[in-house]
Motif scaffolding. Structure first.
Motif, PDB file in Angstrom:
ATOM      1  N   VAL A   9       0.518  -1.106  -0.052  1.00 28.75           N
ATOM      2  CA  VAL A   9      -0.042   0.050  -0.160  1.00 28.75           C
ATOM      3  C   VAL A   9       0.866   1.176  -0.005  1.00 28.75           C
ATOM      4  N   THR A  10       0.646   2.011  -0.795  1.00 28.92           N
ATOM      5  CA  THR A  10       1.271   3.374  -0.935  1.00 28.92           C
ATOM      6  C   THR A  10       0.409   4.635  -0.693  1.00 28.92           C
ATOM      7  N   HIS A  11       0.427   5.242   0.270  1.00 26.11           N
ATOM      8  CA  HIS A  11      -0.374   6.350   0.514  1.00 26.11           C
ATOM      9  C   HIS A  11       0.579   7.750   0.243  1.00 26.11           C
ATOM     10  N   THR A  12      -0.320   8.499  -0.790  1.00 27.03           N
ATOM     11  CA  THR A  12       0.179   9.519  -1.485  1.00 27.03           C
ATOM     12  C   THR A  12      -0.670  10.786  -0.848  1.00 27.03           C
ATOM     13  N   PHE A  13      -0.220  12.053  -0.703  1.00 25.71           N
ATOM     14  CA  PHE A  13      -1.028  13.411  -0.087  1.00 25.71           C
ATOM     15  C   PHE A  13      -1.250  13.885  -1.553  1.00 25.71           C
ATOM     16  N   ALA A  14      -2.483  14.545  -1.490  1.00 24.26           N
ATOM     17  CA  ALA A  14      -2.790  15.380  -2.568  1.00 24.26           C
ATOM     18  C   ALA A  14      -2.252  16.823  -2.318  1.00 24.26           C
ATOM     19  N   VAL A  15      -1.276  17.171  -2.967  1.00 24.43           N
ATOM     20  CA  VAL A  15      -0.512  18.491  -2.849  1.00 24.43           C
ATOM     21  C   VAL A  15      -1.287  19.601  -2.972  1.00 24.43           C
ATOM     22  N   LYS A  16      -2.523  19.716  -3.622  1.00 21.89           N
ATOM     23  CA  LYS A  16      -3.255  20.829  -3.737  1.00 21.89           C
ATOM     24  C   LYS A  16      -3.770  21.106  -2.283  1.00 21.89           C
ATOM     25  N   ALA A  17      -4.003  20.071  -1.460  1.00 21.46           N
ATOM     26  CA  ALA A  17      -4.712  20.578  -0.328  1.00 21.46           C
ATOM     27  C   ALA A  17      -3.783  21.139   0.626  1.00 21.46           C
ATOM     28  N   GLY A  62       7.116  17.847   3.697  1.00 19.16           N
ATOM     29  CA  GLY A  62       8.238  17.193   4.395  1.00 19.16           C
ATOM     30  C   GLY A  62       7.676  16.368   5.695  1.00 19.16           C
ATOM     31  N   LEU A  63       6.879  16.786   6.560  1.00 18.86           N
ATOM     32  CA  LEU A  63       6.325  16.329   7.707  1.00 18.86           C
ATOM     33  C   LEU A  63       5.511  15.078   7.309  1.00 18.86           C
ATOM     34  N   LEU A  64       4.736  15.103   6.376  1.00 16.79           N
ATOM     35  CA  LEU A  64       3.815  13.960   5.830  1.00 16.79           C
ATOM     36  C   LEU A  64       4.962  12.881   5.000  1.00 16.79           C
ATOM     37  N   ALA A  65       5.992  13.407   4.567  1.00 10.68           N
ATOM     38  CA  ALA A  65       6.906  12.244   4.165  1.00 10.68           C
ATOM     39  C   ALA A  65       7.718  11.627   5.053  1.00 10.68           C
ATOM     40  N   GLU A  66       7.937  12.275   6.234  1.00  8.18           N
ATOM     41  CA  GLU A  66       8.590  11.865   7.370  1.00  8.18           C
ATOM     42  C   GLU A  66       7.591  10.836   8.060  1.00  8.18           C
ATOM     43  N   GLY A 105       4.369  22.873 -10.709  1.00  2.00           N
ATOM     44  CA  GLY A 105       4.454  23.438  -9.465  1.00  2.00           C
ATOM     45  C   GLY A 105       4.312  22.385  -8.138  1.00  2.00           C
ATOM     46  N   GLU A 106       3.428  21.550  -8.458  1.00  2.38           N
ATOM     47  CA  GLU A 106       3.068  20.661  -7.297  1.00  2.38           C
ATOM     48  C   GLU A 106       4.181  19.783  -7.241  1.00  2.38           C
ATOM     49  N   LEU A 107       4.811  19.392  -8.476  1.00  4.70           N
ATOM     50  CA  LEU A 107       5.878  18.564  -8.291  1.00  4.70           C
ATOM     51  C   LEU A 107       7.252  19.165  -7.792  1.00  4.70           C
ATOM     52  N   ALA A 108       7.336  20.338  -8.095  1.00  8.16           N
ATOM     53  CA  ALA A 108       8.289  21.013  -7.651  1.00  8.16           C
ATOM     54  C   ALA A 108       8.360  20.976  -6.179  1.00  8.16           C
ATOM     55  N   LEU A 109       7.213  21.232  -5.555  1.00  8.42           N
ATOM     56  CA  LEU A 109       7.192  21.297  -4.094  1.00  8.42           C
ATOM     57  C   LEU A 109       7.288  19.911  -3.502  1.00  8.42           C
ATOM     58  N   ALA A 110       6.977  18.922  -4.046  1.00  9.12           N
ATOM     59  CA  ALA A 110       7.095  17.527  -3.629  1.00  9.12           C
ATOM     60  C   ALA A 110       8.738  17.134  -3.838  1.00  9.12           C
ATOM     61  N   ARG A 111       9.079  17.656  -4.722  1.00  8.24           N
ATOM     62  CA  ARG A 111      10.519  17.106  -4.837  1.00  8.24           C
ATOM     63  C   ARG A 111      11.304  18.106  -3.821  1.00  8.24           C
ATOM     64  N   ALA A 112      10.969  19.324  -3.508  1.00  6.65           N
ATOM     65  CA  ALA A 112      11.695  20.203  -2.621  1.00  6.65           C
ATOM     66  C   ALA A 112      11.417  19.623  -1.165  1.00  6.65           C
ATOM     67  N   ALA A 113      10.572  18.843  -0.905  1.00  8.30           N
ATOM     68  CA  ALA A 113      10.025  18.359   0.367  1.00  8.30           C
ATOM     69  C   ALA A 113      10.796  17.036   0.497  1.00  8.30           C
ATOM     70  N   GLY A 114      11.512  16.491  -0.488  1.00  9.88           N
ATOM     71  CA  GLY A 114      12.239  15.416  -0.392  1.00  9.88           C
ATOM     72  C   GLY A 114      11.307  13.993  -0.547  1.00  9.88           C
ATOM     73  N   VAL A 115      10.083  14.352  -1.304  1.00  8.80           N
ATOM     74  CA  VAL A 115       9.430  12.905  -1.625  1.00  8.80           C
ATOM     75  C   VAL A 115      10.144  12.230  -2.452  1.00  8.80           C
ATOM     76  N   PRO A 116      10.275  10.918  -2.381  1.00  7.83           N
ATOM     77  CA  PRO A 116      10.827  10.309  -3.475  1.00  7.83           C
ATOM     78  C   PRO A 116      10.252   9.987  -4.675  1.00  7.83           C
ATOM     79  N   ALA A 117      10.706   9.737  -5.799  1.00  7.90           N
ATOM     80  CA  ALA A 117       9.912   9.324  -7.019  1.00  7.90           C
ATOM     81  C   ALA A 117       8.953   8.429  -6.897  1.00  7.90           C
TER      82      ALA A 117
END
Length: 444
Positions: free
Chosen positions: A55-63, A71-75, A86-98
């Motif tokens: 199971v992979t849980h992802t967070f809808a960045v728009k929310a 970053g907290l959610l990734a932790e 833009g949302e992809l850039a935010l996720a990458r900046a937060a360290g969310v892996p591909a």
């Protein structure tokens, strides 16, 4: 947990005023409960945890388009569902892996798709033209390029909930391939038959206003389609189902209802094959993870009356509570009346309006609400606003984006704040409004 949530929130509201985070200089701020977010993430993981099921849980960045929150959610073990560059850039900046990132959008450009495929993140194609575009990009990719999962979004057309704008599985929804349209099912089956690498299937029925039964009906349609695709292929071609998010939030109290466990249990009861280990599961929850864990705190600038009704004019209106102001019946909000020190006011309730600062008559976050009478210098707290309310600003009247803080309540009741986003400065607002460019002229 409900009582703990309220206790932490009350301590944080008072501390925000005492520490000067909210007041005359900063008349509106957003507050996020760090412990509450972690509790929500743990509840989500526990609800879907099943031996033998990935199971992979992802967070809808728009929310909550805020890098420290991502970053907290990734932790907490979550990935990111993104729907724009833009949302992809935010996720990458937060360290969310591909491998924990999913790209969904009905209007992906060639450049967006090329970047996503090159990074190896999961892509859900929205329509036949997009799938053909992915064909061409894959064919042109250098040998040895990452091969992230690719799926197709389907619209099971199972119907809408109580909020039409939030319902994405209606007969004419703009999202996905409409399965009940003439020839659509046959096209989908052929698309998978022609593409052995097409290995995911995605559906999403909507969010607020959509009942659990309708959400499950949409997932069931996708599951049954995956079974048909795999039977035709003679192998497990579709190996993961992306079931979206959309768990509705109770805005009437601190209770979390429905819960992630309610939804997962209903899925297990009605679609047992989804949890038998043959399919991975991907989720994309947003509002339900953060709403209860956030509060907008705003100062009352003036108290007045009109037509015999008291009106508290505050600094929180359409710029932060856009949906509540424009569609109040669908997006009601709870308001706490606080005194000048940030403590909850006592006293007999008085029917009054709570207005925002925007220059139009309908800028009301609460109309005819019974609350202890608010006075100038008091504060209001807008509850359940952790998702969307202070991360998707509406720049009416050029009002600046407010600061956002995360808070932790330590043993003994002391509150520690961490800045998530600074308030937008006047210089930033001017730059955003083109102040660095010359004035337009009638003649060149």
């Amino acid at each position: 947990m409900t009582d703990e949530l309220g206790i932490r929130r009350a301590l944080a509201l008072r501390a925000a005023v005492e520490q000067g985070l909210a007041g005359e200089a900063e008349p509106v701020v957003g507050l996020l409960d760090v412990a509450g977010i972690a509790e929500s993430a743990r509840a989500l993981h526990a609800a879907f945890a099943t031996p033998g099921v990935a199971v992979t849980h992802t967070f809808a960045v728009k929310a909550a388009s805020l890098v420290p929150v991502l970053g907290l959610l990734a932790e907490c073990g979550l990935g990111a569902e993104v729907a724009s560059p833009g949302e992809l850039a935010l996720a990458r900046a937060a360290g969310v892996p591909a491998e924990r990132t999913v790209l969904d959008s009905p209007a992906k450009t060639v450049a967006e798709l090329r970047e996503a495929l090159a990074l190896g993140i999961a892509v859900n194609a929205d329509n036949p033209e997009e799938l053909a575009r992915i064909d061409r990009l894959r064919a042109a990719a250098p040998a040895g390029s990452p091969a992230g999962p690719v799926g197709l979004r389907v619209n099971p057309q199972v119907g809408g909930g109580s909020i039409g704008a939030m319902s994405t599985a209606t007969a004419s929804s703009k999202f996905g391939v409409a399965l009940r349209d003439p020839g659509a099912l046959e096209w989908v089956l052929d698309a998978y038959a022609r593409r052995p690498w097409l290995n995911r299937l995605h559906t999403h029925t909507g969010s607020q206003g959509v009942p659990l039964e309708l959400m499950v009906a949409g997932v069931r349609a996708a599951y049954e389609l995956a079974e048909r695709i795999n039977a035709a292929a003679g192998r497990q071609q579709v190996d993961a189902l992306d079931i979206g998010g959309g768990l509705p939030v109770n805005f009437g109290s601190d209770e979390t209802a429905p819960s992630f466990a309610d939804y997962a249990d209903l899925l297990r009861a009605q679609i047992p094959g989804l949890f038998d280990g043959r399919y991975g599961i991907v989720t994309e929850f947003g509002r339900s993870l953060l709403a209860k864990n956030g509060t907008v705190l705003a100062r009352v600038e003036y108290a007045k009356s009109a037509g015999g009704r008291p009106i508290a004019v505050t600094h929180a209106g359409a710029q932060v509570a856009t949906r509540t102001v424009f569609v109040p019946d669908s997006w009601p909000i709870r308001v706490l009346a606080l005194d000048a020190e940030g403590a909850e006011k006592r006293g007999e309730p008085v029917v009054q309006d709570v207005a925002g600062p925007c220059c139009f008559a309908g800028d009301l976050v609460a109309k005819g609400r019974a609350l202890p009478l608010l006075a100038s210098g008091d504060h209001v707290a807008l509850l359940d606003t952790g998702a969307y309310y202070f991360s998707n600003h509406f720049a009416y009247n050029s009002l600046p984006r407010p600061a956002v803080y995360g808070y932790r309540v330590r043993e003994g009741g002391a509150v520690a704040f961490s800045q998530v986003r600074a308030a937008q400065s006047e210089e930033e607002l001017l730059a955003e409004s083109g102040a660095g460019f010359p004035a337009l002229r009638l003649e060149p």
